[in-house]
Design a protein around this motif. Structure first.
Motif, PDB file in Angstrom:
ATOM      1  N   THR A 154      17.046 -10.053 -11.942  1.00  0.00           N
ATOM      2  CA  THR A 154      15.731  -9.476 -12.201  1.00  0.00           C
ATOM      3  C   THR A 154      15.521  -8.297 -11.257  1.00  0.00           C
ATOM      4  OG1 THR A 154      14.685 -10.977 -10.595  1.00  0.00           O
ATOM      5  CG2 THR A 154      14.726 -11.677 -12.912  1.00  0.00           C
ATOM      6  N   GLY A 155      14.507  -7.503 -11.552  1.00  0.00           N
ATOM      7  CA  GLY A 155      14.168  -6.380 -10.680  1.00  0.00           C
ATOM      8  C   GLY A 155      15.226  -5.284 -10.708  1.00  0.00           C
ATOM      9  N   ALA A 156      15.248  -4.479  -9.650  1.00  0.00           N
ATOM     10  CA  ALA A 156      16.154  -3.329  -9.578  1.00  0.00           C
ATOM     11  C   ALA A 156      17.618  -3.743  -9.639  1.00  0.00           C
ATOM     12  CB  ALA A 156      15.884  -2.538  -8.293  1.00  0.00           C
ATOM     13  N   ASN A 157      17.934  -4.941  -9.133  1.00  0.00           N
ATOM     14  CA  ASN A 157      19.333  -5.382  -9.103  1.00  0.00           C
ATOM     15  C   ASN A 157      19.926  -5.572 -10.490  1.00  0.00           C
ATOM     16  OD1 ASN A 157      20.142  -5.703  -6.274  1.00  0.00           O
ATOM     17  ND2 ASN A 157      18.410  -7.103  -6.185  1.00  0.00           N
ATOM     18  N   LEU A 158      19.060  -5.717 -11.493  1.00  0.00           N
ATOM     19  CA  LEU A 158      19.554  -5.874 -12.857  1.00  0.00           C
ATOM     20  C   LEU A 158      20.324  -4.637 -13.308  1.00  0.00           C
ATOM     21  CD1 LEU A 158      19.586  -7.725 -15.338  1.00  0.00           C
ATOM     22  CD2 LEU A 158      17.427  -6.698 -16.054  1.00  0.00           C
ATOM     23  N   ASN A 159      19.987  -3.487 -12.726  1.00  0.00           N
ATOM     24  CA  ASN A 159      20.631  -2.228 -13.110  1.00  0.00           C
ATOM     25  C   ASN A 159      21.826  -1.885 -12.233  1.00  0.00           C
ATOM     26  OD1 ASN A 159      18.438  -1.992 -14.870  1.00  0.00           O
ATOM     27  ND2 ASN A 159      17.269  -0.729 -13.446  1.00  0.00           N
ATOM     28  N   ARG A 160      22.075  -2.642 -11.173  1.00  0.00           N
ATOM     29  CA  ARG A 160      23.028  -2.215 -10.149  1.00  0.00           C
ATOM     30  C   ARG A 160      24.393  -2.893 -10.267  1.00  0.00           C
ATOM     31  NH1 ARG A 160      19.031  -2.390  -4.813  1.00  0.00           N
ATOM     32  NH2 ARG A 160      17.711  -0.587  -5.431  1.00  0.00           N
ATOM     33  N   LEU A 161      25.424  -2.100  -9.970  1.00  0.00           N
ATOM     34  CA  LEU A 161      26.782  -2.592  -9.800  1.00  0.00           C
ATOM     35  C   LEU A 161      27.137  -2.421  -8.326  1.00  0.00           C
ATOM     36  CD1 LEU A 161      28.416  -0.795 -12.871  1.00  0.00           C
ATOM     37  CD2 LEU A 161      27.801  -3.218 -12.727  1.00  0.00           C
ATOM     38  N   TYR A 162      27.378  -3.522  -7.619  1.00  0.00           N
ATOM     39  CA  TYR A 162      27.635  -3.468  -6.186  1.00  0.00           C
ATOM     40  C   TYR A 162      29.134  -3.335  -5.911  1.00  0.00           C
ATOM     41  CZ  TYR A 162      22.833  -4.347  -4.805  1.00  0.00           C
ATOM     42  OH  TYR A 162      21.477  -4.217  -4.589  1.00  0.00           O
ATOM     43  N   ILE A 163      29.480  -2.372  -5.094  1.00  0.00           N
ATOM     44  CA  ILE A 163      30.878  -2.097  -4.758  1.00  0.00           C
ATOM     45  C   ILE A 163      31.315  -3.033  -3.641  1.00  0.00           C
ATOM     46  CG2 ILE A 163      32.519  -0.369  -3.940  1.00  0.00           C
ATOM     47  CD1 ILE A 163      31.400   0.128  -6.748  1.00  0.00           C
ATOM     48  N   ARG A 164      32.335  -3.861  -3.920  1.00  0.00           N
ATOM     49  CA  ARG A 164      32.849  -4.813  -2.928  1.00  0.00           C
ATOM     50  C   ARG A 164      34.048  -4.263  -2.167  1.00  0.00           C
ATOM     51  NH1 ARG A 164      28.355  -8.005  -3.324  1.00  0.00           N
ATOM     52  NH2 ARG A 164      28.058  -8.734  -5.460  1.00  0.00           N
ATOM     53  N   GLN A 165      34.750  -3.282  -2.764  1.00  0.00           N
ATOM     54  CA  GLN A 165      35.921  -2.706  -2.119  1.00  0.00           C
ATOM     55  C   GLN A 165      35.845  -1.183  -2.208  1.00  0.00           C
ATOM     56  OE1 GLN A 165      39.748  -4.520  -3.427  1.00  0.00           O
ATOM     57  NE2 GLN A 165      38.489  -5.838  -4.700  1.00  0.00           N
ATOM     58  N   THR A 166      35.992  -0.514  -1.079  1.00  0.00           N
ATOM     59  CA  THR A 166      36.013   0.943  -1.066  1.00  0.00           C
ATOM     60  C   THR A 166      37.183   1.442  -1.902  1.00  0.00           C
ATOM     61  OG1 THR A 166      34.989   1.044   1.118  1.00  0.00           O
ATOM     62  CG2 THR A 166      36.260   2.978   0.417  1.00  0.00           C
ATOM     63  N   GLY A 167      36.932   2.445  -2.744  1.00  0.00           N
ATOM     64  CA  GLY A 167      38.010   2.972  -3.565  1.00  0.00           C
ATOM     65  C   GLY A 167      37.522   3.936  -4.617  1.00  0.00           C
ATOM     66  N   LEU A 168      38.442   4.383  -5.460  1.00  0.00           N
ATOM     67  CA  LEU A 168      38.149   5.284  -6.565  1.00  0.00           C
ATOM     68  C   LEU A 168      37.989   4.456  -7.834  1.00  0.00           C
ATOM     69  CD1 LEU A 168      37.908   8.223  -7.606  1.00  0.00           C
ATOM     70  CD2 LEU A 168      40.381   8.153  -8.023  1.00  0.00           C
ATOM     71  N   TYR A 169      36.883   4.674  -8.540  1.00  0.00           N
ATOM     72  CA  TYR A 169      36.554   3.885  -9.717  1.00  0.00           C
ATOM     73  C   TYR A 169      36.412   4.783 -10.952  1.00  0.00           C
ATOM     74  CZ  TYR A 169      35.590  -0.035  -6.604  1.00  0.00           C
ATOM     75  OH  TYR A 169      35.711  -1.044  -5.681  1.00  0.00           O
ATOM     76  N   ARG A 170      36.936   4.290 -12.058  1.00  0.00           N
ATOM     77  CA  ARG A 170      36.711   4.922 -13.359  1.00  0.00           C
ATOM     78  C   ARG A 170      35.675   4.085 -14.093  1.00  0.00           C
ATOM     79  NH1 ARG A 170      38.912   3.487 -18.323  1.00  0.00           N
ATOM     80  NH2 ARG A 170      38.615   5.048 -19.971  1.00  0.00           N
ATOM     81  N   ILE A 171      34.614   4.746 -14.570  1.00  0.00           N
ATOM     82  CA  ILE A 171      33.521   4.059 -15.246  1.00  0.00           C
ATOM     83  C   ILE A 171      33.394   4.609 -16.653  1.00  0.00           C
ATOM     84  CG2 ILE A 171      31.048   3.563 -15.218  1.00  0.00           C
ATOM     85  CD1 ILE A 171      31.179   3.904 -12.161  1.00  0.00           C
ATOM     86  N   ASN A 172      33.550   3.732 -17.627  1.00  0.00           N
ATOM     87  CA  ASN A 172      33.435   4.120 -19.028  1.00  0.00           C
ATOM     88  C   ASN A 172      32.162   3.531 -19.616  1.00  0.00           C
ATOM     89  OD1 ASN A 172      34.047   3.000 -22.057  1.00  0.00           O
ATOM     90  ND2 ASN A 172      34.826   5.070 -21.751  1.00  0.00           N
ATOM     91  N   LEU A 173      31.390   4.385 -20.283  1.00  0.00           N
ATOM     92  CA  LEU A 173      30.171   3.956 -20.965  1.00  0.00           C
ATOM     93  C   LEU A 173      30.355   4.134 -22.465  1.00  0.00           C
ATOM     94  CD1 LEU A 173      27.115   5.302 -18.931  1.00  0.00           C
ATOM     95  CD2 LEU A 173      27.552   2.937 -19.572  1.00  0.00           C
ATOM     96  N   ASN A 174      30.190   3.051 -23.194  1.00  0.00           N
ATOM     97  CA  ASN A 174      30.216   3.086 -24.652  1.00  0.00           C
ATOM     98  C   ASN A 174      28.804   2.752 -25.105  1.00  0.00           C
ATOM     99  OD1 ASN A 174      30.584   2.560 -27.423  1.00  0.00           O
ATOM    100  ND2 ASN A 174      32.712   1.968 -27.075  1.00  0.00           N
ATOM    101  N   LEU A 175      28.030   3.778 -25.497  1.00  0.00           N
ATOM    102  CA  LEU A 175      26.612   3.599 -25.784  1.00  0.00           C
ATOM    103  C   LEU A 175      26.347   3.663 -27.285  1.00  0.00           C
ATOM    104  CD1 LEU A 175      24.995   5.795 -22.973  1.00  0.00           C
ATOM    105  CD2 LEU A 175      25.401   3.331 -22.976  1.00  0.00           C
ATOM    106  N   ASN A 176      25.541   2.729 -27.732  1.00  0.00           N
ATOM    107  CA  ASN A 176      25.136   2.635 -29.132  1.00  0.00           C
ATOM    108  C   ASN A 176      23.630   2.911 -29.209  1.00  0.00           C
ATOM    109  OD1 ASN A 176      26.192   1.265 -31.927  1.00  0.00           O
ATOM    110  ND2 ASN A 176      24.045   0.815 -31.576  1.00  0.00           N
ATOM    111  N   PHE A 177      23.232   3.891 -30.035  1.00  0.00           N
ATOM    112  CA  PHE A 177      21.825   4.303 -30.132  1.00  0.00           C
ATOM    113  C   PHE A 177      21.282   4.067 -31.531  1.00  0.00           C
ATOM    114  CE2 PHE A 177      23.846   7.193 -27.104  1.00  0.00           C
ATOM    115  CZ  PHE A 177      22.987   7.131 -26.008  1.00  0.00           C
ATOM    116  N   THR A 178      19.990   3.733 -31.584  1.00  0.00           N
ATOM    117  CA  THR A 178      19.228   3.788 -32.833  1.00  0.00           C
ATOM    118  C   THR A 178      17.957   4.569 -32.556  1.00  0.00           C
ATOM    119  OG1 THR A 178      18.073   1.706 -32.374  1.00  0.00           O
ATOM    120  CG2 THR A 178      20.123   1.574 -33.658  1.00  0.00           C
ATOM    121  N   GLY A 179      17.382   5.144 -33.611  1.00  0.00           N
ATOM    122  CA  GLY A 179      16.161   5.921 -33.456  1.00  0.00           C
ATOM    123  C   GLY A 179      15.971   6.856 -34.622  1.00  0.00           C
TER     124      GLY A 179
END
Length: 258
Positions: A154-179
């Motif tokens: 709940t709260g702000a943490n619902l949106n957060r990804l916490y980094i446990r190990q220092t490093g280089l990360y690749r982040i892929n977003l696959n977004l589906n929209f309606t409107g």
């Protein structure tokens, strides 16, 4: 005296082989070999030849590991150092150092976490993406990087990804929209934040998937340090007047590269 020692040596060898060379049929088939002293034979009677495999003892969950909790040893048990057990619920092999259990290795990939996004809506073109912590390995939702492990839901943490190990990360977003149609007359995309400081913004033309749903696929690469957190935002090229929904058919995949 020498004959007695030699006889005892042969007895020890034969006993050792008997302890580790197994078969689930009365007599080993032609594949069984006395030299295979550390292999377990698993023979399927429907096959023309036996299958050799090494079997680890397994427990259902971490709480079932021996010498944990109230039964944890006060002093190191030297005889059990290096003992391995497979934990089914987490897909990990754990090793015991005589005092505590730690991960020896993971059966599944341990550098990729994948999460489903919760449904969110906006009337202004921008909205923070809500990341569901659900683990559902059958549908490829898992968190070996521990980005959402022990994070409040709940709260702000619902949106957060916490980094446990220092490093280089690749982040892929696959977004589906309606409107409404007008929502997609401009490009849509996403912004990436580290500790609430914006690092990147990417915009793409959406692809009309089935007449109702539109999709975009975005990739970020970011260096992040242990203890930092990442948040993601859906954005519009023209803010203020764009209304759309991000549906639960949207996903974020995080891969630790280095």
């Amino acid at each position: 005296m020498k004959k007695n020692i030699f006889g005892l040596f042969l007895l020890i060898i034969n006993t050792y082989i008997a302890q580790v060379n197994f078969t689930n049929i009365p007599n080993p088939d032609s594949n069984a070999n006395g030299n295979d002293q550390v292999m377990m034979y698993i023979t399927n009677t429907n096959e023309t030849s036996g299958v050799k495999g090494f079997g680890l003892p397994a427990v259902d969950a971490e709480v079932n590991l021996p010498y944990t909790g109230a039964n944890a040893p006060a002093t190191r048990i030297e005889e059990l150092r290096g003992m391995l057990l497979f934990v089914k619920s987490i897909g990990q092999v754990m090793v015991f150092d005589g005092l505590i259990w730690t991960k020896a290795f993971e059966i599944e990939s341990d550098n990729i976490s994948r999460f489903q996004l919760n449904s969110v809506s906006t009337t202004s073109g921008d909205v923070m993406l809500s990341i569901n912590s659900l683990i559902n390995k059958a549908n490829f939702l898992a968190d070996p990087l521990k980005l959402k492990t022990n994070v409040p839901t709940t709260g702000a943490n619902l949106n957060r990804l916490y980094i446990r190990q220092t490093g280089l990360y690749r982040i892929n977003l696959n977004l589906n929209f309606t409107g409404s149609a007008g929502s997609f007359s401009d490009r849509l995309g996403a912004g990436l934040y580290v500790n609430d400081n914006e690092r990147f913004q990417l915009l793409e033309d959406t692809v009309n998937f089935d007449g109702t749903n539109r999709k975009i696929n975005l990739d970020f690469s970011v260096y992040a340090q242990q203890g930092q957190y990442i948040t993601l935002e859906a954005i519009s090229e023209t803010g203020g007047t764009r209304s759309y929904n991000v549906t639960t058919d949207s996903y974020v995949t995080v891969e630790k590269i280095l």
